[in-house]
Design a protein around this motif. Structure first.
Motif, PDB file in Angstrom:
ATOM      1  N   ALA A   1       0.483  -1.272  -0.189  1.00 39.53           N
ATOM      2  CA  ALA A   1      -0.140  -0.086   0.112  1.00 39.53           C
ATOM      3  C   ALA A   1       0.725   1.279  -0.409  1.00 39.53           C
ATOM      4  N   ARG A   2       2.182   1.216   0.823  1.00 37.81           N
ATOM      5  CA  ARG A   2       2.913   2.407   1.233  1.00 37.81           C
ATOM      6  C   ARG A   2       3.888   2.782  -0.389  1.00 37.81           C
ATOM      7  N   ARG A   3       3.905   1.680  -1.368  1.00 33.79           N
ATOM      8  CA  ARG A   3       4.240   1.983  -2.568  1.00 33.79           C
ATOM      9  C   ARG A   3       3.318   2.166  -3.499  1.00 33.79           C
ATOM     10  N   VAL A   4       2.115   1.897  -3.694  1.00 36.33           N
ATOM     11  CA  VAL A   4       1.231   2.536  -4.755  1.00 36.33           C
ATOM     12  C   VAL A   4       0.023   3.397  -4.197  1.00 36.33           C
ATOM     13  N   LEU A   5       0.176   4.242  -3.305  1.00 40.94           N
ATOM     14  CA  LEU A   5      -0.274   4.964  -2.413  1.00 40.94           C
ATOM     15  C   LEU A   5      -0.494   5.937  -3.815  1.00 40.94           C
ATOM     16  N   ASP A   6       0.206   6.906  -4.253  1.00 46.45           N
ATOM     17  CA  ASP A   6       0.586   7.820  -5.190  1.00 46.45           C
ATOM     18  C   ASP A   6       0.034   7.249  -6.077  1.00 46.45           C
ATOM     19  N   THR A   7      -0.180   6.313  -6.448  1.00 48.86           N
ATOM     20  CA  THR A   7       0.073   6.216  -8.107  1.00 48.86           C
ATOM     21  C   THR A   7      -1.350   5.118  -8.373  1.00 48.86           C
ATOM     22  N   ASP A   8      -1.796   4.461  -7.440  1.00 44.16           N
ATOM     23  CA  ASP A   8      -2.660   3.194  -7.701  1.00 44.16           C
ATOM     24  C   ASP A   8      -3.407   3.500  -6.323  1.00 44.16           C
ATOM     25  N   PRO A   9      -4.400   4.445  -5.723  1.00 45.82           N
ATOM     26  CA  PRO A   9      -5.019   4.579  -4.372  1.00 45.82           C
ATOM     27  C   PRO A   9      -5.793   3.148  -4.607  1.00 45.82           C
ATOM     28  N   GLU A  10      -5.926   2.657  -5.904  1.00 41.39           N
ATOM     29  CA  GLU A  10      -7.821   1.313  -5.748  1.00 41.39           C
ATOM     30  C   GLU A  10      -7.113   0.543  -4.573  1.00 41.39           C
ATOM     31  N   LEU A  11      -5.700   0.365  -5.137  1.00 40.26           N
ATOM     32  CA  LEU A  11      -5.140  -0.852  -5.161  1.00 40.26           C
ATOM     33  C   LEU A  11      -4.511  -0.824  -3.892  1.00 40.26           C
ATOM     34  N   ALA A  12      -4.480   0.517  -3.571  1.00 45.47           N
ATOM     35  CA  ALA A  12      -3.295   1.083  -1.401  1.00 45.47           C
ATOM     36  C   ALA A  12      -4.431   0.552  -0.925  1.00 45.47           C
ATOM     37  N   ARG A  13      -5.815   1.190  -1.597  1.00 45.27           N
ATOM     38  CA  ARG A  13      -7.319   0.738  -0.903  1.00 45.27           C
ATOM     39  C   ARG A  13      -7.534  -0.544  -0.227  1.00 45.27           C
ATOM     40  N   THR A  14      -6.937  -1.847  -1.027  1.00 50.59           N
ATOM     41  CA  THR A  14      -7.919  -3.230  -1.403  1.00 50.59           C
ATOM     42  C   THR A  14      -6.666  -3.390  -0.522  1.00 50.59           C
ATOM     43  N   ALA A  15      -5.182  -2.882  -0.202  1.00 53.41           N
ATOM     44  CA  ALA A  15      -4.368  -3.575   0.460  1.00 53.41           C
ATOM     45  C   ALA A  15      -4.132  -3.393   1.558  1.00 53.41           C
ATOM     46  N   LEU A  16      -4.950  -1.995   2.032  1.00 53.18           N
ATOM     47  CA  LEU A  16      -5.434  -1.970   3.552  1.00 53.18           C
ATOM     48  C   LEU A  16      -5.768  -2.120   4.111  1.00 53.18           C
ATOM     49  N   ASP A  17      -6.923  -3.057   2.963  1.00 53.99           N
ATOM     50  CA  ASP A  17      -9.039  -3.420   3.487  1.00 53.99           C
ATOM     51  C   ASP A  17      -7.804  -5.318   4.388  1.00 53.99           C
ATOM     52  N   THR A  18      -7.054  -5.306   3.111  1.00 51.55           N
ATOM     53  CA  THR A  18      -6.803  -6.853   3.846  1.00 51.55           C
ATOM     54  C   THR A  18      -5.789  -6.498   4.952  1.00 51.55           C
ATOM     55  N   VAL A  19      -5.435  -5.666   5.145  1.00 50.33           N
ATOM     56  CA  VAL A  19      -4.717  -5.557   6.698  1.00 50.33           C
ATOM     57  C   VAL A  19      -5.264  -5.672   7.707  1.00 50.33           C
ATOM     58  N   GLU A  20      -6.525  -4.617   7.424  1.00 50.11           N
ATOM     59  CA  GLU A  20      -7.766  -4.354   8.220  1.00 50.11           C
ATOM     60  C   GLU A  20      -8.189  -6.258   8.861  1.00 50.11           C
ATOM     61  N   ARG A  21      -8.160  -6.351   7.743  1.00 51.61           N
ATOM     62  CA  ARG A  21      -9.030  -7.561   7.995  1.00 51.61           C
ATOM     63  C   ARG A  21      -8.116  -8.705   8.161  1.00 51.61           C
ATOM     64  N   THR A  22      -6.924  -8.136   8.193  1.00 52.88           N
ATOM     65  CA  THR A  22      -5.668  -9.935   9.041  1.00 52.88           C
ATOM     66  C   THR A  22      -5.649  -9.688  10.795  1.00 52.88           C
ATOM     67  N   ALA A  23      -5.894  -8.096  10.603  1.00 48.93           N
ATOM     68  CA  ALA A  23      -5.743  -7.659  12.063  1.00 48.93           C
ATOM     69  C   ALA A  23      -7.297  -7.786  13.002  1.00 48.93           C
ATOM     70  N   ARG A  24      -8.601  -8.219  12.272  1.00 44.77           N
ATOM     71  CA  ARG A  24      -9.254  -8.653  13.087  1.00 44.77           C
ATOM     72  C   ARG A  24      -8.885  -9.615  13.181  1.00 44.77           C
ATOM     73  N   THR A  25      -8.663 -10.837  12.288  1.00 47.28           N
ATOM     74  CA  THR A  25      -8.787 -12.030  12.494  1.00 47.28           C
ATOM     75  C   THR A  25      -7.772 -12.402  13.664  1.00 47.28           C
ATOM     76  N   ALA A  26      -6.702 -12.114  13.144  1.00 50.38           N
ATOM     77  CA  ALA A  26      -5.705 -11.916  14.398  1.00 50.38           C
ATOM     78  C   ALA A  26      -6.462 -11.887  15.777  1.00 50.38           C
ATOM     79  N   ILE A  27      -7.292 -10.857  15.979  1.00 47.59           N
ATOM     80  CA  ILE A  27      -7.152 -10.239  17.469  1.00 47.59           C
ATOM     81  C   ILE A  27      -8.509 -11.597  17.590  1.00 47.59           C
ATOM     82  N   ASP A  28      -9.045 -11.947  16.540  1.00 46.38           N
ATOM     83  CA  ASP A  28      -9.874 -12.610  17.353  1.00 46.38           C
ATOM     84  C   ASP A  28      -9.328 -14.102  17.401  1.00 46.38           C
ATOM     85  N   GLU A  29      -8.372 -14.485  16.665  1.00 43.66           N
ATOM     86  CA  GLU A  29      -7.647 -15.571  17.470  1.00 43.66           C
ATOM     87  C   GLU A  29      -7.264 -15.709  18.602  1.00 43.66           C
ATOM     88  N   LEU A  30      -6.588 -14.224  18.897  1.00 41.52           N
ATOM     89  CA  LEU A  30      -6.036 -13.732  20.259  1.00 41.52           C
ATOM     90  C   LEU A  30      -6.795 -13.691  21.202  1.00 41.52           C
TER      91      LEU A  30
END
Length: 441
Positions: free
Chosen positions: A251-280
Motif C-alpha cells: 500500500a505504501r508503494r502504490v499509495l500515490d500511483t494507484d489509490p484503489e490498489l492501496a485501498r485494497t491492500a489496506l482492507d486486507t491489513v484490516e481484515r487480517t488484524a481483525r482475524t488475528a485479534i479474534d484468534e488471540l
C-alpha cells in the motif's frame, strides 16, 4: 518388588538412628528423676513395713544411696546406651549382693537400660551382643542365687504347701520363667523400638522424595504450559503480522500511483488484524477457561474463530496467503473422515507456520497446500518454489517455528519432514496416524 525398593533396601539396612534431640535428653533426665523418686519412696515403705526382699538389709541410708546409684545413669540412657547398660547391670548385681530392701525398682531400671540399647544404640552388632552378654550374666547370677538357696535349705524343713510340686522346684521354675520373660521382653521391645524408628524415618524420606517429585512435576508442567502458550502465540501472531506487513508495504508503494490498489491492500491489513485479534481472543479464552467448561471445549465446528481453528479453516488461511501476492493453491485428496480436534488444530498450525515462513523468508512465487486422507492416516504437505532454507537472499529465521511444528506433531504420534526439494523450493510434510476412532465415515 520394584527396582527402587531393591536399590533402597541396603541403605535402610545400614541406617543409623540420629542422636537424641535436646528435648529427648531432657525427657530422659525427668524419667530418671521419676524412677529415682520411686526407688527412694519404695525403700522407705518397705523398710517401714519390715517386708525386706532378702530378709536382712544394710542400713536405710545405704539402701537409699544404692537405690539412687542404680537409677541415676538412666538420665543419659539414650545418649550413652551401652555405658548406661553396663553401669546399671553392675549396680543391679551389687545391690542384690548387698540385699537392699526392694528389688522392684532396680529391675525396672535394668529393663529400661536393656530396652534403650536395643532401641537407640547405633552400632547394631554391639547392641545385640551387649544385651546377650548382660542376659547371660544375669542368668548366671540367678543360677548362683538358686544354688545358694538350695545349699542354704539342706538343713531346713521346706514349708508345707497345697500345690502338687515340690516347693523348692516350684521356686526355681518361677524364678527362671519370670526372668526369662523379663529379659526377652526387654530385648524384644528394644528391637521393635529400633525397627519402628527406622520405618518412620523411611516413610518420612519417601514422603520427602514424593514431595520433591511432585514439585518437579509441577515445574515441568508449568514449563510445558509456557512452551505451549508461546507456541500458540507464535502461530497466531506470526502469520497474520507477516501478511499485514507485506500488504502495508504494498500500500505504501502504490499509495500515490494507484489509490484503489492501496485501498485494497489496506482492507486486507484490516481484515487480517481483525482475524488475528479474534484468534488471540479465542486463545486467551481457552487459557482462562477451567478444564471441562464449554469455553475450553470448543471444537472445529465453531467457525467464529473464538475457538480453535481446524481443517475447515484451511481454505481461508490459504486465501489470506494469496492476498500477500503469492499464487497459493489448496487441494484435498482422498475420502475425508473425522479427525480429533487436537489433530485438526495441529494441521492448521503446521500449514499456518509453513505459509508464514514462505511469506517471510522464501521469496517464493507460488505455494501449494495438499491435504491427503490416506488409509494409514492424515497427511498435509506444503511446497513452494522459493530459494530453500539456505538459498541466496533468503532471510534467516529464529527456528522456533519449525521447533513448534515438530513438537505439535510429536504430541499426536506423528512425523514431520522438512527440507529442500530436488527441483527447487522447500517442502514441509506432516503425517498423523489414523486411530480406530477415526475409522468411521
Amino acid at each position: 518388588m520394584t527396582r527402587a525398593s531393591v536399590d533402597s533396601e541396603p541403605v535402610w539396612q545400614q541406617w543409623r538412628r540420629p542422636l537424641p534431640t535436646p528435648r529427648q535428653r531432657r525427657h530422659d533426665v525427668w524419667s530418671a528423676l521419676a524412677v529415682l523418686a520411686g526407688a527412694e519412696f519404695t525403700l522407705l515403705l518397705v523398710n517401714s513395713m519390715g517386708l525386706l526382699a532378702f530378709g536382712d538389709a544394710p542400713s536405710l541410708g545405704e539402701q537409699l544411696l544404692l537405690g539412687a546409684a542404680v537409677t541415676a545413669p538412666l538420665a543419659v540412657r539414650r545418649r550413652y546406651p551401652l555405658a548406661v547398660l553396663a553401669a546399671v547391670s553392675a549396680l543391679f548385681i551389687f545391690v542384690q549382693a548387698r540385699q537392699i530392701g526392694d528389688n522392684l525398682v532396680p529391675s525396672i531400671a535394668l529393663f529400661m537400660a536393656i530396652y534403650t540399647v536395643g532401641a537407640w544404640e547405633r552400632n547394631r552388632t554391639a547392641a545385640r551382643w551387649a544385651r546377650i552378654a548382660v542376659i547371660v550374666v544375669m542368668f548366671c547370677w540367678l543360677g548362683f542365687g538358686i544354688l545358694r538357696l538350695l545349699l542354704g535349705s539342706t538343713h531346713e524343713e521346706p514349708p508345707s504347701a497345697p500345690g502338687p510340686l515340690d516347693p523348692i522346684v516350684s521356686a526355681v521354675l518361677y524364678d527362671v520363667v519370670f526372668n526369662l520373660v523379663f529379659f526377652l521382653s526387654a530385648y524384644f521391645f528394644g528391637e521393635v523400638g529400633w525397627l519402628s524408628a527406622r520405618r518412620r524415618a523411611e516413610l518420612e524420606h519417601r514422603a520427602e522424595q514424593l514431595r520433591l517429585s511432585q514439585e518437579e512435576n509441577t515445574r515441568g508442567a508449568i514449563v510445558a504450559e509456557r512452551v505451549r502458550i508461546a507456541r500458540d502465540l507464535h502461530d497466531v501472531v506470526a502469520h497474520h503480522v507477516s501478511v499485514m506487513g507485506i500488504q502495508a508495504g504494498a500500500a505504501r508503494r502504490v499509495l500515490d500511483t494507484d489509490p484503489e490498489l492501496a485501498r485494497t491492500a489496506l482492507d486486507t491489513v484490516e481484515r487480517t488484524a481483525r482475524t488475528a485479534i479474534d484468534e488471540l481472543r479465542g486463545l486467551l479464552g481457552v487459557l482462562r477457561a477451567e478444564p471441562g467448561s464449554e469455553e475450553s471445549a470448543g471444537g472445529a465446528d465453531d467457525t467464529s474463530h473464538t475457538a480453535s481453528p481446524g481443517l475447515a479453516d484451511l481454505p481461508e488461511l490459504v486465501e489470506h496467503t494469496r492476498s500477500a501476492g503469492l499464487e497459493a493453491t489448496f487441494a484435498v485428496y482422498g475420502e475425508p473422515y473425522p479427525v480429533s480436534d487436537g489433530v485438526a488444530l495441529t494441521v492448521y498450525r503446521v500449514v499456518q507456520e509453513a505459509l508464514t515462513n514462505v511469506v517471510k523468508h522464501a521469496a517464493a512465487r507460488s505455494v501449494d497446500v495438499r491435504l491427503r486422507y490416506l488409509d494409514g492416516g492424515l497427511e498435509v504437505e506444503i511446497t513452494d518454489d522459493g530459494r530453500g532454507p539456505s538459498g541466496p537472499g533468503r532471510k534467516p529465521g529464529s527456528g522456533l517455528g519449525l521447533l513448534g511444528m515438530r513438537e505439535r506433531v510429536a504430541v499426536h504420534g506423528g512425523e514431520l519432514e522438512t527440507g529442500a526439494r530436488r527441483t527447487g523450493g522447500y517442502r514441509v510434510r506432516a503425517r498423523f496416524p489414523r486411530f480406530p476412532e477415526q475409522s468411521g465415515g
